[in-house]
Write an enzyme that holds these catalytic residues in place. Structure first.
Site, PDB file in Angstrom:
ATOM      1  N   HIS A  26       0.612   4.258  -2.746  1.00  0.00           N
ATOM      2  CA  HIS A  26       0.267   5.619  -2.353  1.00  0.00           C
ATOM      3  C   HIS A  26       1.417   6.592  -2.586  1.00  0.00           C
ATOM      4  CE1 HIS A  26      -3.660   5.073   0.044  1.00  0.00           C
ATOM      5  NE2 HIS A  26      -3.520   4.081  -0.821  1.00  0.00           N
TER       6      HIS A  26
ATOM      7  N   ARG B  99       0.831  -1.207   0.000  1.00  0.00           N
ATOM      8  CA  ARG B  99       0.000   0.000   0.000  1.00  0.00           C
ATOM      9  C   ARG B  99       0.868   1.260   0.000  1.00  0.00           C
ATOM     10  NH1 ARG B  99      -5.272   1.163   1.160  1.00  0.00           N
ATOM     11  NH2 ARG B  99      -5.763   3.166   2.116  1.00  0.00           N
TER      12      ARG B  99
ATOM     13  N   ASN C  25      -4.255   8.377   3.774  1.00  0.00           N
ATOM     14  CA  ASN C  25      -3.026   7.836   4.375  1.00  0.00           C
ATOM     15  C   ASN C  25      -3.066   7.753   5.892  1.00  0.00           C
ATOM     16  OD1 ASN C  25      -1.865   7.582   1.837  1.00  0.00           O
ATOM     17  ND2 ASN C  25      -0.828   9.559   1.937  1.00  0.00           N
TER      18      ASN C  25
ATOM     19  N   HIS D  60      -5.611  -6.135  -2.879  1.00  0.00           N
ATOM     20  CA  HIS D  60      -6.534  -6.286  -1.757  1.00  0.00           C
ATOM     21  C   HIS D  60      -6.848  -7.748  -1.460  1.00  0.00           C
ATOM     22  CE1 HIS D  60      -8.351  -1.950  -1.530  1.00  0.00           C
ATOM     23  NE2 HIS D  60      -7.068  -2.010  -1.223  1.00  0.00           N
TER      24      HIS D  60
END
Length: 319
Positions: free
Chosen positions: A67, A63, A95, A194
């Site tokens: 990001h 992740r 975040n 995911h």
């Protein structure tokens, strides 16, 4: 020995030059072959025990990479702490209380610096750590092109503007990824990250209490740890069958209407992505191959021309 010193000096000089001039050198899997040949082994040596101790950390590092790359390119800007001159990305809406693993990247950086001082960028460390995270969770592996530089600034507003949220529609996801040069197929493959990790109740409450395109048994199970009021931080796995295995179960769950987030289930909701979700659900090898290729492509997102960059000695602050 003299050549190695000279090579490192060249790298340091190049990093300094990037502060003044835009640097968009082509990435290469052999970028550190002479200046830091053990970098991949060093990254793995920290990632392996971190993921073994807490498998969720693997998902968190993946992740972190996503990001970072989605905001001004893969430049480690997400790692910068706030300063008096800028408010960084760590506390952006997508975040804060969601992205973690900064201390793992710090540990890798410290070990890399001890071996190859002022040579390997934090951005490259994040890219390598994300690849290892996937593989350590029994997913695919791939060769990571290297040679990124670290940004000298970060903006919370850019993170808020660029990162898709848990309530995103399929159309908005396709649009957000297209803005980064990533196709709808690549978006669907990358969403398969995911298949590991957890989400906070705050981000899926609306789905389990207010949506109809959801398996009733699945919704009832999720409600037991996510009440209508309170418990915002309670965690649930994206995939409650194999939560710590990087496999294609994410897509099997979508077909069964067991997607945790609204944005997850949007990929199988009567739209153009349905056919690909079915394909990935039935063939994990196709998903793994597409995911690896999409990660390499996303990892090639670079900061805008003219962005001041460097090789940071501490990933949390500029030199």
């Amino acid at each position: 020995m003299g050549f190695l010193f000279a090579a490192r000096g060249c790298v340091a000089a190049a990093a300094l030059l990037c502060v003044i001039l835009p640097c968009h050198a082509k990435l290469s899997t052999r970028f550190y072959a002479r200046t830091c040949p053990n970098v991949e082994a060093i990254v793995r040596s920290v990632m392996a025990p971190a993921v073994a101790a807490e498998p969720r950390m693997g998902a968190s590092i993946i992740r972190l990479f996503f990001h970072d790359c989605f905001v001004n390119g893969c430049d480690a800007s997400i790692l910068l702490d706030d300063t008096p001159t800028f408010t960084g990305e760590k506390n952006a809406g997508a975040n804060v209380n969601s992205v973690r693993g900064y201390e793992v990247i710090d540990a890798i950086k410290a070990r890399v610096e001890a071996s190859c001082k002022a040579t390997v960028s934090c951005a490259d460390i994040v890219a390598l750590a994300a690849r290892d995270a996937v593989n350590l969770l029994r997913g695919p592996t791939w060769n990571v092109p290297l040679g990124r530089k670290d940004s000298r600034t970060a903006t919370q507003s850019a993170a808020n503007a660029n990162l898709p949220g848990p309530g995103s529609s399929a159309a908005s996801l396709v649009s957000a990824f297209a803005a980064k040069g990533l196709s709808a197929r690549e978006m669907t493959a990358l969403s398969g990250a995911h298949t590991v990790g957890r989400a906070r109740c705050l981000f899926f409450r609306g789905r389990i209490y207010g949506e109809t395109n959801i398996n009733a048994t699945f919704a009832a199970a999720r409600r037991r740890t996510c009440p209508q009021a309170g418990g915002d931080g309670n965690l649930a796995p994206f995939d409650d069958r194999t939560p710590d295995a990087f496999d294609n179960a994410y897509y099997t769950n979508l077909v069964a209407r067991r997607g945790l987030l609204h944005s997850d289930q949007e990929l199988f909701n009567g739209g153009p992505q349905d056919a690909l979700v079915r394909k990935y659900s039935g063939n994990g090898k196709i998903f793994a191959g597409d995911f690896a290729k999409a990660m390499v492509k996303m990892g090639g997102l670079m900061p805008a021309a003219g962005t001041p960059t460097e090789v940071r000695l501490n990933c949390r602050k500029v030199n």
